[in-house]
Design an enzyme around this catalytic site. Structure first.
Site, short mmCIF file in Angstrom:
data_model
loop_
_atom_site.label_atom_id
_atom_site.label_comp_id
_atom_site.label_asym_id
_atom_site.label_seq_id
_atom_site.Cartn_x
_atom_site.Cartn_y
_atom_site.Cartn_z
N LYS A 134 -12.52 -15.68 1.27
CA LYS A 134 -11.84 -14.14 2.46
C LYS A 134 -12.06 -13.95 3.97
CE LYS A 134 -15.21 -11.38 0.05
NZ LYS A 134 -16.02 -12.43 -0.59
N ARG A 166 -16.90 -2.37 -1.19
CA ARG A 166 -18.15 -3.52 -2.10
C ARG A 166 -18.32 -2.18 -3.30
NH1 ARG A 166 -19.71 -7.76 1.37
NH2 ARG A 166 -20.42 -9.05 0.38
N ARG A 188 -26.93 -12.11 -4.77
CA ARG A 188 -25.26 -11.56 -4.27
C ARG A 188 -24.05 -11.71 -5.21
NH1 ARG A 188 -24.74 -15.83 0.14
NH2 ARG A 188 -22.96 -15.21 0.28
P1 AP5 Z 1 -15.52 -18.33 3.15
O1 AP5 Z 1 -14.76 -17.93 3.57
O2 AP5 Z 1 -16.64 -18.17 4.07
O3 AP5 Z 1 -16.44 -16.96 1.88
P2 AP5 Z 1 -15.78 -15.24 1.76
O4 AP5 Z 1 -15.70 -14.88 0.31
O5 AP5 Z 1 -16.06 -14.83 3.38
O6 AP5 Z 1 -17.87 -15.64 1.78
P3 AP5 Z 1 -18.76 -14.85 2.16
O7 AP5 Z 1 -19.92 -15.28 1.54
O8 AP5 Z 1 -18.60 -14.30 3.33
O9 AP5 Z 1 -19.16 -13.47 0.87
P4 AP5 Z 1 -20.00 -11.99 0.85
O10 AP5 Z 1 -19.28 -11.30 0.49
O11 AP5 Z 1 -20.81 -12.62 -0.07
O12 AP5 Z 1 -20.25 -11.98 2.06
P5 AP5 Z 1 -20.68 -10.97 3.89
O13 AP5 Z 1 -21.23 -11.53 4.43
O14 AP5 Z 1 -19.27 -10.67 3.22
O15 AP5 Z 1 -15.90 -19.55 1.78
C1 AP5 Z 1 -17.09 -20.23 1.18
C2 AP5 Z 1 -16.76 -21.27 1.77
O16 AP5 Z 1 -16.16 -22.34 0.93
C3 AP5 Z 1 -17.18 -22.19 3.38
O17 AP5 Z 1 -17.41 -23.08 3.70
C4 AP5 Z 1 -15.22 -22.21 3.64
O18 AP5 Z 1 -15.52 -23.66 4.22
C5 AP5 Z 1 -15.04 -22.62 1.80
N1 AP5 Z 1 -13.83 -22.41 1.62
C6 AP5 Z 1 -12.98 -21.60 1.14
N2 AP5 Z 1 -11.55 -21.72 0.49
C7 AP5 Z 1 -12.19 -22.78 -0.19
C8 AP5 Z 1 -10.65 -23.48 -0.93
N3 AP5 Z 1 -10.11 -22.85 -1.10
N4 AP5 Z 1 -11.59 -24.71 -1.28
C9 AP5 Z 1 -12.56 -25.18 -1.28
N5 AP5 Z 1 -13.66 -24.54 -0.73
C10 AP5 Z 1 -13.13 -23.16 0.35
O19 AP5 Z 1 -21.53 -9.96 2.94
C11 AP5 Z 1 -23.31 -10.79 3.54
C12 AP5 Z 1 -23.89 -9.53 2.67
O20 AP5 Z 1 -23.79 -9.03 3.81
C13 AP5 Z 1 -23.97 -8.86 1.73
O21 AP5 Z 1 -24.67 -9.96 0.04
C14 AP5 Z 1 -24.72 -7.87 2.12
O22 AP5 Z 1 -26.48 -7.26 1.86
C15 AP5 Z 1 -23.93 -7.46 3.58
N6 AP5 Z 1 -23.04 -6.70 3.11
C16 AP5 Z 1 -21.71 -7.28 3.94
N7 AP5 Z 1 -21.00 -5.86 3.51
C17 AP5 Z 1 -21.23 -4.93 3.00
C18 AP5 Z 1 -20.73 -3.87 2.06
N8 AP5 Z 1 -19.31 -3.49 2.55
N9 AP5 Z 1 -21.06 -3.03 1.69
C19 AP5 Z 1 -23.09 -3.19 1.28
N10 AP5 Z 1 -23.63 -5.11 1.60
C20 AP5 Z 1 -22.90 -5.27 2.82
#
Ligand code: AP5
Length: 214
Positions: free
Chosen positions: A13, A87, A171
């Site tokens: 994402k 979420r 997660r």
């Molecule tokens: P990346 O693009 O970073 O993936 P992502 O989907 O953004 O993953 P996140 O881990 O950031 O999502 P998340 O939803 O768990 O975390 P968030 O920060 O929102 O890609 C991942 C890796 O893969 C990278 O190394 C990239 O280079 C690689 N990659 C990408 N595309 C690729 C491809 N096509 N092929 C190969 N490699 C690839 O949330 C973190 C925490 O915050 C949550 O656990 C929760 O505690 C809290 N939080 C955040 N939002 C909320 C909410 N709305 N409600 C409640 N708690 C929340």
């Protein structure tokens, strides 16, 4: 155009949101990034959410809805990309109401489908530039020059405290339990576009663009 990128942790994402910002002048609203910024700046809210995030659990709806509400007031000419929000069904309802109150609409919800084994490999190999936040991967997206960010030439790279197998399991559970019901929610509203999130980053970017133009 306002869109949601929906998918499990590691679906890509953030990676695709960064591209849309650069290519279309959209504004990325990542609740994960906002919460991490609150932690770094040491606010009371940041301290409150730290342990919850590191364990991989969801922060309360009230906190994240408040964060998004503040940002919507700033407006965005190219539209907003909601990344990691909503979420839960309560967050989805709140987003709908907030957009209506600002006279805005939600145009597309793009679900990025990636199988669990690939998610583990993506998460444990992720690093980000400590200066500009550009996202890298130990195998699939290395900087062109070892140890130097392609975007800002920063040399400090960080790994997230929740990017380990144990937190990832929590997660993923949170995703399947609380977030996956949004797939049906947005399908029923005729907003859902489903794409395969596996494959080269460029390939996935083409599918995202196709979904937005469909
Ligand atoms: P990346 O693009 O970073 O993936 P992502 O989907 O953004 O993953 P996140 O881990 O950031 O999502 P998340 O939803 O768990 O975390 P968030 O920060 O929102 O890609 C991942 C890796 O893969 C990278 O190394 C990239 O280079 C690689 N990659 C990408 N595309 C690729 C491809 N096509 N092929 C190969 N490699 C690839 O949330 C973190 C925490 O915050 C949550 O656990 C929760 O505690 C809290 N939080 C955040 N939002 C909320 C909410 N709305 N409600 C409640 N708690 C929340």
């Amino acid at each position: 155009m306002n869109i949601i990128l929906l998918g499990p942790p590691g679906a890509g994402k953030g990676t695709q949101a960064h591209r849309l910002v650069a290519e279309r002048g959209m504004v990325q609203l990542s609740t994960g990034d906002m919460l991490r910024a609150a932690r770094t700046s040491g606010t009371e809210m940041g301290k409150q959410v730290a342990a919850v995030m590191d364990a991989g659990n969801l922060v309360t709806d009230e906190i994240v809805i408040g964060l998004i509400a503040e940002q919507l007031d700033t407006g965005a000419k190219g539209g907003f990309i909601f990344d990691g929000f909503p979420r839960t069904l309560a967050q989805a309802d709140a987003l709908g109401e907030l957009l209506i109150s600002k006279g805005q609409t939600l145009d597309h919800v793009v679900e990025m489908k990636v199988d669990d084994d690939a998610l583990v490999a993506r998460i444990v190999g992720r690093s980000t530039c400590g200066n500009c936040g550009a996202v890298y991967h130990d195998v699939t997206k290395k900087p062109a020059k070892d140890g130097v960010c392609d975007v800002c030439e920063g040399t400090e790279f960080k790994r997230r405290a929740d990017d380990n197998e144990e937190s990832l399991k929590v997660r993923l559970m949170a995703y399947y339990r609380d977030t996956s019901p949004l797939i049906g929610y947005y399908y029923a509203k005729n907003l859902l576009k489903r794409i395969d999130g596996l494959g080269e980053i460029e390939e996935v970017a083409g599918r995202v663009s196709g979904a937005l133009e469909a």
